[in-house]
Design an enzyme around this catalytic site. Structure first.
Site, PDB file in Angstrom:
ATOM      1  CG  ASP A  68      -3.615   1.378   6.115  1.00 32.25           C
ATOM      2  OD1 ASP A  68      -4.194   1.202   7.214  1.00 32.25           O
ATOM      3  OD2 ASP A  68      -3.761   2.416   5.440  1.00 32.25           O
ATOM      4  CG  HIS A  69       0.158   3.017   8.330  1.00 32.59           C
ATOM      5  ND1 HIS A  69       0.097   2.864   6.962  1.00 32.59           N
ATOM      6  CD2 HIS A  69      -0.156   4.319   8.575  1.00 32.59           C
ATOM      7  CE1 HIS A  69      -0.229   4.022   6.419  1.00 32.59           C
ATOM      8  NE2 HIS A  69      -0.388   4.915   7.367  1.00 32.59           N
ATOM      9  CB  CYS A 102      -7.272   1.551   5.384  1.00 29.61           C
ATOM     10  SG  CYS A 102      -8.731   2.139   4.520  1.00 29.61           S
ATOM     11  CB  THR A 150     -11.514   6.357   5.674  1.00 37.37           C
ATOM     12  OG1 THR A 150     -10.850   5.865   4.489  1.00 37.37           O
ATOM     13  CG2 THR A 150     -10.898   7.686   6.098  1.00 37.37           C
ATOM     14  N   GLY A 151     -11.426   3.078   5.761  1.00 43.41           N
ATOM     15  CA  GLY A 151     -12.064   1.935   5.087  1.00 43.41           C
ATOM     16  C   GLY A 151     -12.313   2.232   3.616  1.00 43.41           C
ATOM     17  CG  HIS A 201     -30.704  -6.509   0.839  1.00 36.77           C
ATOM     18  ND1 HIS A 201     -31.492  -5.385   0.786  1.00 36.77           N
ATOM     19  CD2 HIS A 201     -31.334  -7.364   1.691  1.00 36.77           C
ATOM     20  CE1 HIS A 201     -32.552  -5.546   1.579  1.00 36.77           C
ATOM     21  NE2 HIS A 201     -32.466  -6.748   2.145  1.00 36.77           N
ATOM     22  NE  ARG A 243     -36.646  -7.618  -2.878  1.00 35.91           N
ATOM     23  CZ  ARG A 243     -36.810  -8.149  -1.667  1.00 35.91           C
ATOM     24  NH1 ARG A 243     -37.083  -9.442  -1.550  1.00 35.91           N
ATOM     25  NH2 ARG A 243     -36.686  -7.425  -0.575  1.00 35.91           N
ATOM     26  CG  HIS A 244     -31.866  -9.322  -2.255  1.00 31.46           C
ATOM     27  ND1 HIS A 244     -32.092  -7.970  -2.345  1.00 31.46           N
ATOM     28  CD2 HIS A 244     -32.707  -9.785  -1.294  1.00 31.46           C
ATOM     29  CE1 HIS A 244     -33.022  -7.618  -1.461  1.00 31.46           C
ATOM     30  NE2 HIS A 244     -33.412  -8.704  -0.814  1.00 31.46           N
TER      31      HIS A 244
HETATM   32  C1  RB5 Z   1      -3.368   6.293   5.604  1.00 25.60           C
HETATM   33  O1  RB5 Z   1      -2.932   7.509   6.150  1.00 25.60           O
HETATM   34  C2  RB5 Z   1      -4.795   6.436   5.082  1.00 25.60           C
HETATM   35  O2  RB5 Z   1      -4.803   7.222   3.947  1.00 25.60           O
HETATM   36  C3  RB5 Z   1      -5.385   5.073   4.800  1.00 25.60           C
HETATM   37  O3  RB5 Z   1      -5.357   4.308   5.967  1.00 25.60           O
HETATM   38  C4  RB5 Z   1      -6.846   5.022   4.348  1.00 25.60           C
HETATM   39  O4  RB5 Z   1      -7.665   5.769   5.187  1.00 25.60           O
HETATM   40  C5  RB5 Z   1      -7.081   5.244   2.936  1.00 25.60           C
HETATM   41  O5  RB5 Z   1      -8.220   5.216   2.451  1.00 25.60           O
END
Ligand code: RB5
Length: 147
Positions: free
Chosen positions: A8-9, A65, A67-68, A98, A132-133
């Site tokens: 995303d942005h 993104c 936070t991911g 794993h 096992r994995h």
């Molecule tokens: C965008 O502001 C933010 O919410 C997005 O990039 C992401 O972190 C969502 O999980």
């Protein structure tokens, strides 16, 4: 190895860095967007990348993104996708050995581009250990079958 990449942005600039790194590694990739730092909704891009991996068009996916977290949530809704949100190389290695993770999620507001590229390298170069994995990953797939 064919890689689908998207962001995303908030992940746009990190995506551009990772694309340069993939080129240097000689890894073939397709960019599913976004194509500028203008605001977009991460589920739109995450879904497309995840589906392309689940359908076998690409071997691995990379989603970025802020936070991911959002990208990993989206990708894990797609049947056949095992997305791992990683902020260190140890987790990236384990996610392959794993969990046979096929999508890597990264948080551009959490880690820097140098660490992100190291994580990508580990994620792409590490094989699943099976054994096992494989039984445990099979149990994840069985849950998908129940839904
Ligand atoms: C965008 O502001 C933010 O919410 C997005 O990039 C992401 O972190 C969502 O999980």
């Amino acid at each position: 190895m064919r890689v689908a990449i998207g962001s995303d942005h908030a992940g746009f600039y990190m995506k551009e860095e990772i694309k340069g790194f993939l080129s240097k590694m000689g890894v073939e990739f397709s960019d599913f967007g976004c194509h500028s730092p203008e605001s977009v909704d991460y589920p739109d891009i995450g879904r497309q990348v995840a589906k392309s991996v689940a359908e076998g068009e690409y071997d691995r996916g990379i989603l970025i993104c802020g936070t991911g977290i959002g990208m990993s949530m989206v990708a894990n809704k797609v049947r056949g996708v095992r997305a791992a949100l990683c902020q260190d190389e140890f987790s990236a290695r384990a996610s392959r050995q794993h969990n046979n993770a096929n999508v890597l999620a990264l948080g551009a507001r959490v880690i820097g581009p140098g660490l992100a590229c190291s994580i990508v390298e580990v994620f792409l170069r590490t094989d699943f250990e099976g054994g096992r994995h494989a039984r445990r990953v099979g149990k994840i797939e069985a849950i998908e079958g129940e839904e």
